[in-house]
Design an enzyme around this catalytic site. Sequence first.
Site, short mmCIF file in Angstrom:
data_model
loop_
_atom_site.label_atom_id
_atom_site.label_comp_id
_atom_site.label_asym_id
_atom_site.label_seq_id
_atom_site.Cartn_x
_atom_site.Cartn_y
_atom_site.Cartn_z
N ASP A 1 -4.37 -0.26 -2.32
CA ASP A 1 -5.53 -0.51 -3.20
C ASP A 1 -5.85 -1.98 -3.38
O ASP A 1 -6.41 -2.39 -4.39
CB ASP A 1 -5.23 0.12 -4.57
CG ASP A 1 -3.85 -0.27 -5.08
OD1 ASP A 1 -3.31 -1.30 -4.61
OD2 ASP A 1 -3.30 0.45 -5.94
N GLU B 1 -1.02 6.06 1.29
CA GLU B 1 -0.83 5.99 -0.16
C GLU B 1 -2.16 6.27 -0.88
O GLU B 1 -2.63 5.51 -1.73
CB GLU B 1 -0.25 4.64 -0.62
CG GLU B 1 0.35 4.68 -2.02
CD GLU B 1 0.88 3.32 -2.49
OE1 GLU B 1 0.09 2.43 -2.78
OE2 GLU B 1 2.11 3.18 -2.56
N GLU C 1 -7.43 -2.60 -8.92
CA GLU C 1 -6.92 -1.65 -7.94
C GLU C 1 -7.46 -0.23 -8.11
O GLU C 1 -7.67 0.49 -7.14
CB GLU C 1 -5.39 -1.63 -7.96
CG GLU C 1 -4.73 -2.90 -7.43
CD GLU C 1 -4.71 -4.05 -8.44
OE1 GLU C 1 -5.15 -3.86 -9.59
OE2 GLU C 1 -4.24 -5.14 -8.06
N HIS D 1 3.04 -9.68 -12.10
CA HIS D 1 1.94 -10.38 -11.43
C HIS D 1 0.55 -9.83 -11.72
O HIS D 1 -0.45 -10.35 -11.22
CB HIS D 1 2.15 -10.33 -9.91
CG HIS D 1 1.98 -8.95 -9.31
ND1 HIS D 1 0.75 -8.41 -9.04
CD2 HIS D 1 2.87 -8.01 -8.97
CE1 HIS D 1 0.91 -7.19 -8.53
NE2 HIS D 1 2.18 -6.92 -8.49
N ARG E 1 -3.14 -8.87 -12.52
CA ARG E 1 -4.30 -9.65 -12.97
C ARG E 1 -4.75 -9.26 -14.37
O ARG E 1 -5.20 -10.12 -15.13
CB ARG E 1 -5.48 -9.44 -12.00
CG ARG E 1 -5.46 -10.38 -10.82
CD ARG E 1 -6.65 -10.13 -9.91
NE ARG E 1 -6.45 -10.79 -8.63
CZ ARG E 1 -7.01 -11.95 -8.28
NH1 ARG E 1 -7.83 -12.56 -9.10
NH2 ARG E 1 -6.76 -12.49 -7.10
N HIS F 1 6.04 -14.62 -8.94
CA HIS F 1 4.88 -14.53 -8.04
C HIS F 1 4.22 -15.90 -7.95
O HIS F 1 4.07 -16.59 -8.97
CB HIS F 1 3.91 -13.50 -8.62
CG HIS F 1 2.80 -13.10 -7.69
ND1 HIS F 1 1.79 -13.96 -7.33
CD2 HIS F 1 2.53 -11.94 -7.03
CE1 HIS F 1 0.95 -13.34 -6.49
NE2 HIS F 1 1.39 -12.10 -6.31
C1 UD1 Z 1 -2.65 -8.89 -4.82
C2 UD1 Z 1 -3.44 -7.60 -4.96
C3 UD1 Z 1 -2.69 -6.62 -5.84
C4 UD1 Z 1 -1.25 -6.44 -5.40
C5 UD1 Z 1 -0.58 -7.80 -5.28
C6 UD1 Z 1 0.82 -7.65 -4.74
C7 UD1 Z 1 -5.90 -7.70 -4.96
C8 UD1 Z 1 -7.12 -7.98 -5.72
N1 UD1 Z 1 -4.73 -7.89 -5.58
O1 UD1 Z 1 -2.63 -9.50 -6.10
O2 UD1 Z 1 -3.36 -5.37 -5.80
O3 UD1 Z 1 -0.59 -5.64 -6.35
O4 UD1 Z 1 -1.33 -8.61 -4.39
O5 UD1 Z 1 1.55 -8.84 -4.92
O6 UD1 Z 1 -5.98 -7.33 -3.82
N2 UD1 Z 1 -0.28 -16.74 -3.58
C9 UD1 Z 1 0.45 -17.67 -2.87
N3 UD1 Z 1 1.23 -17.21 -1.83
C10 UD1 Z 1 1.31 -15.93 -1.48
C11 UD1 Z 1 0.56 -14.99 -2.21
C12 UD1 Z 1 -0.23 -15.41 -3.26
O7 UD1 Z 1 0.41 -18.85 -3.15
O8 UD1 Z 1 2.02 -15.59 -0.54
C13 UD1 Z 1 -1.14 -17.19 -4.71
C14 UD1 Z 1 -2.43 -17.89 -4.26
O9 UD1 Z 1 -2.73 -18.91 -5.15
C15 UD1 Z 1 -3.45 -16.75 -4.38
C16 UD1 Z 1 -2.94 -16.04 -5.61
O10 UD1 Z 1 -1.52 -16.08 -5.51
O11 UD1 Z 1 -4.78 -17.20 -4.52
C17 UD1 Z 1 -3.44 -14.65 -5.83
O12 UD1 Z 1 -3.27 -13.84 -4.69
P1 UD1 Z 1 -4.13 -12.47 -4.59
O13 UD1 Z 1 -3.74 -11.76 -3.35
O14 UD1 Z 1 -5.57 -12.75 -4.78
O15 UD1 Z 1 -3.71 -11.68 -5.89
P2 UD1 Z 1 -2.34 -11.03 -6.30
O16 UD1 Z 1 -2.25 -11.21 -7.77
O17 UD1 Z 1 -1.26 -11.50 -5.43
N1 UDP Z 2 9.37 -7.59 -3.46
C1 UDP Z 2 10.00 -8.50 -2.62
N2 UDP Z 2 10.39 -9.71 -3.13
C2 UDP Z 2 10.20 -10.06 -4.43
C3 UDP Z 2 9.53 -9.13 -5.28
C4 UDP Z 2 9.13 -7.91 -4.76
O1 UDP Z 2 10.21 -8.22 -1.44
O2 UDP Z 2 10.59 -11.17 -4.82
C5 UDP Z 2 8.91 -6.31 -2.90
C6 UDP Z 2 9.37 -5.07 -3.63
O3 UDP Z 2 10.58 -4.60 -3.09
C7 UDP Z 2 8.22 -4.10 -3.41
C8 UDP Z 2 7.01 -4.99 -3.23
O4 UDP Z 2 7.50 -6.30 -3.01
O5 UDP Z 2 8.37 -3.37 -2.21
C9 UDP Z 2 6.14 -4.97 -4.45
O6 UDP Z 2 5.20 -5.96 -4.36
P1 UDP Z 2 4.35 -6.46 -5.58
O7 UDP Z 2 5.08 -6.22 -6.84
O8 UDP Z 2 3.93 -7.85 -5.26
O9 UDP Z 2 3.03 -5.58 -5.48
P2 UDP Z 2 2.63 -4.13 -6.04
O10 UDP Z 2 3.64 -3.15 -5.56
O11 UDP Z 2 2.58 -4.25 -7.53
O12 UDP Z 2 1.28 -3.92 -5.46
#
Ligand code: UD1
Ligand code: UDP
Length: 377
Positions: free
Chosen positions: A99, A121, A135, A216, A218, A248
Site C-alpha cells: 500500500d 498482500e 496507505e 515511522h 506519517r 527510521h
Molecule cells: C513509506 C511508505 C509507508 C511504509 C514505509 C515503510 C508511502 C507514502 N509511505 O513511508 O507506507 O509503511 O515507507 O518504511 O508510500 N528516508 C531516508 N532513507 C531511506 C528511506 C527514507 O533517508 O532509506 C527518509 C527520506 O528523507 C524520505 C523520508 O524518509 O524522504 C520519507 O520516506 P517515504 O518513503 O516518503 O515515507 P516513509 O515514512 O518511509
Molecule cells: N525492519 C528491518 N530493519 C529495521 C526495522 C524493520 O529490516 O531496523 C523490517 C521488519 O522486519 C519488517 C519491515 O522492516 O519486515 C517493516 O518495515 P516498516 O516498519 O518500515 O514498514 P511497514 O511494515 O510499517 O510498512
Amino acid sequence: MTAPHKILVVFGTRPEAIKLFPVVAALKADPRFTAVVCVSAQHRGMLDQVLDIAGIVPDHDLDLMKPDQSLDALTAALLLGLGRVMDEVQPARVMVQGDTATAMTGALAAYYRKIPVDHVEAGLRSGNIYHPWPEEVNRKIIGQIASLHFAPTDVSAKALTDERVDPGRVHVTGNTVIDALHWVTARIAAEPALAAGLSEIEARFAGKRIIGVTSHRRENFGGGLESIAEAVRQIAARPDVAVVFPVHPNPNVRKVMDAALAGLPNVALIEPLDYPNFARLIGLAEVMLTDSGGVQEEAPALGKPVLVMRETTERPEGVTAGTAKLVGTDSRTIVTEMFNLLDDKAAYENMARAHNPFGDGHSAQRIVELLGNEIRR
Ligand code: UD1
Ligand code: UDP
C-alpha cells in the site's frame, strides 16, 4: 514453446522489498516467466539493505528518493518514472505489493496502459482512510485496479469480496513476509555472523529485559511521535529494562526521537538494521513496541508479544489471536500496557504463545502457481 511471460515487479520501500524478494526468486526459478525488477527507490538506504541480503540486482532503478519528500511530489515522480519503464519493458503483467506510494502509482501507471496488475498482500483494511495514512486509500485504489488479488488471510479476502471484488479473482495465499522470515532465519542459522551486528548492544545491556521499538507512521508526525517518545523515555527509566530502537531515517521521526531519547543510559537509538539483524532483535526482545505493519506480522510468528501504537489496525489477526494489542499513541496507555506485560507473568505468557495467522512460508510459490493458471486461461 511460447516465450516466457514478462512480469514487471515494482517496489520501492524496505517492507515491499522484504515481502517481494521471495516472489522474485520464485518467478526467476520458473521458466514460464521472466521477472523484470523495477525499483523506484522511494527508499534508498533501507531498500538497498534488503536488495543486498536478498541478492537482487534491479533491472531498472528510478533512484527517486528526496529528503523529506512530500506525498504529492513523490506520487508525481513515481507515476512518470514507472510509466516510462512500463513503456520500455512492455510487460505482460505488473506486480505490486502492499500500500505504498510506489505500489499505488505502479498500479495506476499499468492501468493507464491497460496492463493487468497483480496485487500481493491485497485486502488489508482498517476502515479509516486516515489510519494508516495514506496507505488505506492507496490499497483501495489498487484493489479497484487489480486483476488478481493475493490476500494473505481469509479476513483480507473477505474485505475484498465485501467491496464486491469478484471472488474468483481473490486468492488466499498467506503473507510472503513469513516466506521471508523463514528464509532469513535459515540464512542466519547457516551463517550466524550475518546477525552479529547487535553484539555490542547485547553486551552493553546484558541482564536487562530488551524492548524493541520502531515507529515511522506519517499520521503520527508531530504530537503522536512526541507522545511515543515520552512513553519510551518512561519505559526506559525502569532499571530492569533496555530499549533498542532502530530509528527510521525520515527527518520528522529522527528529530523527535533524538530530542527526547538521545543519550539516555537505557536506550540505544541506532540506524535501521538490515533484515537479519532486525530478526535477531525480535528474537532478543521480550516485547516489541511498534507502529509498523510488518513487525505486527513477524513478532507473533516468532512468539513475541507486540504492542501496536495505532488506534486501529488492518491486521486484526494478531489481535484476535491474542499476540498483539492495540495501545494507540497516548503515552500513559503505552506505559501502563507495557508495565502490565513486564510485571504480570500470566499476562505475558498469554501473549507470548507463538502464533502465526499470516502464512505457512509457501506464499510466494502459491502466487506463482496462480499466475501460471492465469496465463493459461
Ligand atoms: C513509506 C511508505 C509507508 C511504509 C514505509 C515503510 C508511502 C507514502 N509511505 O513511508 O507506507 O509503511 O515507507 O518504511 O508510500 N528516508 C531516508 N532513507 C531511506 C528511506 C527514507 O533517508 O532509506 C527518509 C527520506 O528523507 C524520505 C523520508 O524518509 O524522504 C520519507 O520516506 P517515504 O518513503 O516518503 O515515507 P516513509 O515514512 O518511509
Ligand atoms: N525492519 C528491518 N530493519 C529495521 C526495522 C524493520 O529490516 O531496523 C523490517 C521488519 O522486519 C519488517 C519491515 O522492516 O519486515 C517493516 O518495515 P516498516 O516498519 O518500515 O514498514 P511497514 O511494515 O510499517 O510498512
